[in-house]
Scaffold this active site. Sequence first.
Site, PDB file in Angstrom:
ATOM      1  NE  ARG A 233      -4.312  -1.250   0.117  1.00  0.00           N
ATOM      2  CZ  ARG A 233      -4.506  -2.157  -0.824  1.00  0.00           C
ATOM      3  NH1 ARG A 233      -3.581  -2.359  -1.749  1.00  0.00           N
ATOM      4  NH2 ARG A 233      -5.605  -2.893  -0.852  1.00  0.00           N
ATOM      5  CD  GLU A 262      -2.075   4.045  -5.837  1.00  0.00           C
ATOM      6  OE1 GLU A 262      -3.176   3.583  -6.213  1.00  0.00           O
ATOM      7  OE2 GLU A 262      -1.195   3.346  -5.317  1.00  0.00           O
ATOM      8  CG  HIS A 280      -1.856  -0.034  -6.697  1.00  0.00           C
ATOM      9  ND1 HIS A 280      -2.270   0.807  -5.704  1.00  0.00           N
ATOM     10  CD2 HIS A 280      -1.910  -1.292  -6.165  1.00  0.00           C
ATOM     11  CE1 HIS A 280      -2.573   0.111  -4.616  1.00  0.00           C
ATOM     12  NE2 HIS A 280      -2.353  -1.163  -4.876  1.00  0.00           N
TER      13      HIS A 280
END
Length: 306
Positions: A233, A262, A280
């Site tokens: 994370r 992000e 990601h």
Amino acid sequence: MNIVATSPSFSKNEILQKEIYRYFPNAKLNLEGKRFNKEELIAFIKDAEALIVGLEPIDEEVLQQCPNLKIVSKYGVGLNNIDKISCLKRDVKIGWTGGVNRLSVAEMALGFMLMFSRKLFETTNQLKNGIWNKNGGFQLSGKTVGIIGVGYIGKELVRLLKPFGCKILVNDIINQEDYYKEHNLEEVSKEELYKRADIISIHTPQDESTFNFIGLKEMKMMKATAYLLNTARGGLINEQDLKYALKNGIIAGAGIDAYVEEPPTDETFLKLPNLICTPHIGGNAQEAVEAMGMSAIKHLVEFYKL
């Protein structure tokens, strides 16, 4: 039933589309692949009775605007984007299954290790720029790997590393002495792990106790030849400290798949030659996407007793 799915990768997957429409023909999916800001998210889900969410924040502010909501089903494994206390207060159920993408993430962490150890990333980029560098790095086999967080993914990484004969150091807040003994793992403090490991891979949740828990102080404990990996994370590693450490040779390199912001916008950071940065995608192998999606749908099917 007003069913809404917010995740773009869930919504565009044809197998998952077919499955959710089989049970919920009128489900509303994010077919445009929209990355919602909070205002847009609220507008998209405000009438929903049930949600399938990926990384979208389901916090108190959002929940206040969703009076009909009965269940939030997680597409993925981390629950740090869902305010569990606010859901409990409002009697909103949370559908979640741990570990459904464990192999996908663990394979990516292993991939980072191989890319760094054999200089695959570095020499590929150099060759594209006309540099013929014959430095083949080192073998991963026999090296010391530190794993922080020995849950579903950490354990899967342990399994994948077995053929490499690595010395594996582990650290977790949960006592797992029997598991460590069975798999010949050495439980150590974080400080000792930082000092001894050739490669450090993080697999913890992100919460108040783990936010920025690796900063410049911790990186200075590491070997100058060490590599630091985060496929978990964003926010576990202080990104500005990591940027400084990579630019100044405090550690050799880093592989990062998750970010505080992000998508990330710090181009200087992203373009560092000793940083592997991916968008990601650790849990987004095709098989994992389908497994996570099927799990999310299953929680709704069970909730409605279909």
